[in-house]
Design a protein around this motif. Structure first.
Motif, mmCIF file in Angstrom:
data_model
loop_
_atom_site.group_PDB
_atom_site.id
_atom_site.type_symbol
_atom_site.label_atom_id
_atom_site.label_comp_id
_atom_site.label_asym_id
_atom_site.label_seq_id
_atom_site.Cartn_x
_atom_site.Cartn_y
_atom_site.Cartn_z
ATOM 1 N N PRO A 1 35.962 54.572 2.355
ATOM 2 C CA PRO A 1 34.659 54.031 1.957
ATOM 3 C C PRO A 1 34.713 53.475 0.537
ATOM 4 O O PRO A 1 35.425 54.005 -0.323
ATOM 5 C CB PRO A 1 33.735 55.247 2.046
ATOM 6 C CG PRO A 1 34.635 56.430 1.843
ATOM 7 C CD PRO A 1 35.951 56.040 2.457
ATOM 8 N N THR A 2 33.988 52.404 0.304
ATOM 9 C CA THR A 2 33.870 51.855 -1.049
ATOM 10 C C THR A 2 33.030 52.776 -1.916
ATOM 11 O O THR A 2 33.278 52.936 -3.119
ATOM 12 C CB THR A 2 33.230 50.456 -1.001
ATOM 13 O OG1 THR A 2 34.026 49.614 -0.152
ATOM 14 C CG2 THR A 2 33.144 49.840 -2.383
ATOM 15 N N GLU A 3 32.046 53.396 -1.273
ATOM 16 C CA GLU A 3 31.119 54.272 -1.998
ATOM 17 C C GLU A 3 30.478 55.216 -0.991
ATOM 18 O O GLU A 3 30.428 54.929 0.207
ATOM 19 C CB GLU A 3 30.050 53.414 -2.690
ATOM 20 C CG GLU A 3 29.164 54.139 -3.677
ATOM 21 C CD GLU A 3 28.182 53.184 -4.344
ATOM 22 O OE1 GLU A 3 26.965 53.479 -4.335
ATOM 23 O OE2 GLU A 3 28.642 52.144 -4.866
ATOM 24 N N GLY A 4 29.991 56.349 -1.459
ATOM 25 C CA GLY A 4 29.290 57.283 -0.599
ATOM 26 C C GLY A 4 30.138 58.476 -0.184
ATOM 27 O O GLY A 4 31.331 58.562 -0.503
ATOM 28 N N LYS A 5 29.511 59.390 0.539
ATOM 29 C CA LYS A 5 30.161 60.632 0.952
ATOM 30 C C LYS A 5 30.132 60.774 2.470
ATOM 31 O O LYS A 5 29.150 60.428 3.120
ATOM 32 C CB LYS A 5 29.455 61.835 0.330
ATOM 33 C CG LYS A 5 29.488 61.881 -1.198
ATOM 34 C CD LYS A 5 30.872 62.207 -1.716
ATOM 35 C CE LYS A 5 30.864 62.394 -3.230
ATOM 36 N NZ LYS A 5 32.232 62.704 -3.740
ATOM 37 N N ILE A 6 31.233 61.310 3.015
ATOM 38 C CA ILE A 6 31.328 61.622 4.435
ATOM 39 C C ILE A 6 31.666 63.100 4.561
ATOM 40 O O ILE A 6 32.677 63.555 4.013
ATOM 41 C CB ILE A 6 32.417 60.777 5.122
ATOM 42 C CG1 ILE A 6 32.140 59.288 4.930
ATOM 43 C CG2 ILE A 6 32.501 61.112 6.608
ATOM 44 C CD1 ILE A 6 33.300 58.406 5.332
ATOM 45 N N PHE A 7 30.814 63.826 5.259
ATOM 46 C CA PHE A 7 31.025 65.261 5.455
ATOM 47 C C PHE A 7 31.307 65.524 6.916
ATOM 48 O O PHE A 7 30.602 65.047 7.807
ATOM 49 C CB PHE A 7 29.785 66.048 5.015
ATOM 50 C CG PHE A 7 29.458 65.911 3.557
ATOM 51 C CD1 PHE A 7 30.025 66.745 2.611
ATOM 52 C CD2 PHE A 7 28.572 64.927 3.128
ATOM 53 C CE1 PHE A 7 29.732 66.619 1.268
ATOM 54 C CE2 PHE A 7 28.268 64.780 1.778
ATOM 55 C CZ PHE A 7 28.855 65.637 0.851
ATOM 56 N N PHE A 8 32.381 66.308 7.173
ATOM 57 C CA PHE A 8 32.731 66.716 8.523
ATOM 58 C C PHE A 8 32.770 68.234 8.563
ATOM 59 O O PHE A 8 33.572 68.858 7.862
ATOM 60 C CB PHE A 8 34.084 66.133 8.931
ATOM 61 C CG PHE A 8 34.491 66.482 10.345
ATOM 62 C CD1 PHE A 8 33.969 65.776 11.419
ATOM 63 C CD2 PHE A 8 35.379 67.515 10.597
ATOM 64 C CE1 PHE A 8 34.334 66.093 12.712
ATOM 65 C CE2 PHE A 8 35.748 67.843 11.881
ATOM 66 C CZ PHE A 8 35.219 67.128 12.949
ATOM 67 N N ASP A 9 31.887 68.808 9.356
ATOM 68 C CA ASP A 9 31.777 70.263 9.450
ATOM 69 C C ASP A 9 31.589 70.884 8.064
ATOM 70 O O ASP A 9 32.166 71.926 7.745
ATOM 71 C CB ASP A 9 33.006 70.844 10.135
ATOM 72 C CG ASP A 9 32.776 72.264 10.656
ATOM 73 O OD1 ASP A 9 31.593 72.677 10.748
ATOM 74 O OD2 ASP A 9 33.765 72.956 10.953
ATOM 75 N N GLY A 10 30.794 70.215 7.223
ATOM 76 C CA GLY A 10 30.477 70.714 5.888
ATOM 77 C C GLY A 10 31.478 70.368 4.815
ATOM 78 O O GLY A 10 31.225 70.606 3.628
ATOM 79 N N GLN A 11 32.630 69.787 5.174
ATOM 80 C CA GLN A 11 33.675 69.449 4.203
ATOM 81 C C GLN A 11 33.582 67.976 3.824
ATOM 82 O O GLN A 11 33.471 67.100 4.693
ATOM 83 C CB GLN A 11 35.057 69.736 4.796
ATOM 84 C CG GLN A 11 36.213 69.332 3.890
ATOM 85 C CD GLN A 11 37.557 69.405 4.583
ATOM 86 O OE1 GLN A 11 37.645 69.807 5.749
ATOM 87 N NE2 GLN A 11 38.611 69.021 3.887
#
Length: 335
Positions: A70-80
């Motif tokens: 991603p250029t910017e932002g957050k991705i959470f998978f199962d809280g991680q």
């Protein structure tokens, strides 16, 4: 009804591709493929992602999987937070996230047997002995309706529907939790599509899978998806339960998409309301991206950017045509 826990959350995710010009490849702009997406996917649900070709659906799926950073932002998978994971950590994570590609002809290695294709993930992740891997391949082939004795054959020996089953088997061999279905039916005949849909639903129930189902076929999305997110120029403009969205579309773009579905009423002409003007590729300021094509625009649409707001329980819309109370305001024209 039990509340399902959250498996994936996207927060302000953007994916921009630079536009360069001249001998020295000077950056003069950016293509905003994904432009500030906030989205959550619960365990065991099927979230549909729809929109025109080029709106950023597949790019978003690739960003979620880590195939594109991603250029910017957050991705959470199962809280991680997995936004910036790489190397061995990303490789371990890939066991829990897989993808079914759109084209069953282009996504399989023509020089590799299907047994090797399906079991390749098991080899890469060193899961089990060689005999255990062969047994796993045999089991998953049976699950998707393929004959295990055909594991030594090559992709060209199978039909399109069978090849897509091979792709599904490859995705499920590692027992993932999340499966990105990137238009898995578009290259198949209609009769074969129904078989693959039923297979996906059966596998989801058996293995408790979570699907992000990317498609432009609205009739399929309505049948298979629990919730639907509508994407336009890299942004989510509407999100609701599947039945609610199809029965009560609020965003003008969603309405235009639904109006584009052919109506089969022999001997009767059906007049459509509204409709879409041709898309524009020109860069727009930070206002409503749909404004140049909208048939119900407000005077403020060219001045302010709307935020995704919850108009009714579970129904989110990104449109200035809805006032603070959630009721649709009278159009003041699009100028």
């Amino acid at each position: 009804m039990l509340q399902r826990s959250e498996l994936v959350r996207l927060s302000g995710v953007k994916k921009y591709y630079p536009v360069t010009r001249g001998v020295f490849r000077r950056e003069v702009g950016a293509v905003k493929a994904v432009d500030g997406v906030d989205l959550a996917i619960s365990r065991g649900e099927t979230l549909g992602l729809v929109g025109e070709s080029g709106c950023g659906k597949s790019t978003l799926g690739r960003v979620v999987l880590g195939l594109e950073p991603p250029t910017e932002g957050k991705i959470f998978f199962d809280g991680q937070d997995i936004s910036s994971v790489s190397g061995e950590e990303l490789r371990r994570l890939r066991r829990r996230m897989q993808i079914i590609f759109q084209d069953p002809y282009a996504s399989l290695n023509p020089r590799q047997t299907i047994g090797r294709t399906i079991g390749e993930g098991l080899i890469i992740h060193r899961l089990g002995s060689a005999s255990e891997q062969r047994e796993r391949v045999r089991q998953i082939m049976e699950k998707v309706g393929l004959r295990p004795e055909h594991a030594g054959r090559y992709p060209h020996e199978f039909s399109g529907g069978q090849r897509q089953r091979i792709g599904i088997a490859r995705a499920l061999a590692l027992q993932p939790e999340l499966v990105i279905c990137d238009e898995p039916l578009s290259a198949l005949d209609v009769s074969i599509q129904a078989q693959v849909i039923n297979l996906l639903e059966d596998l989801q129930e058996e293995f408790d899978l979570t699907y992000l189902f990317i498609s432009h076929d609205l009739s399929v999305v309505r049948h298979i998806c629990d919730r639907v997110a509508v994407m336009y120029r890299g942004q989510i403009v509407e999100l609701a339960q599947s039945g609610e969205l199809f029965e009560n579309p609020l965003h003008p773009y969603t309405r235009a998409l639904l109006e584009s579905i052919p109506l089969l009423e022999p001997g009767r002409a059906v007049k459509r309301q509204g409709g879409l003007t041709e898309a524009t590729t020109e860069a727009l300021p930070d206002v409503c991206a749909f404004q140049p094509r909208c048939s119900m625009g407000q005077s403020a649409c060219g001045e302010n950017a709307a935020e995704l707001r919850e108009i009714s329980p579970g129904h989110w819309v990104k449109c200035l045509a809805f006032g603070p109370s959630g009721r649709e305001m009278e159009s003041s024209g699009n100028g």
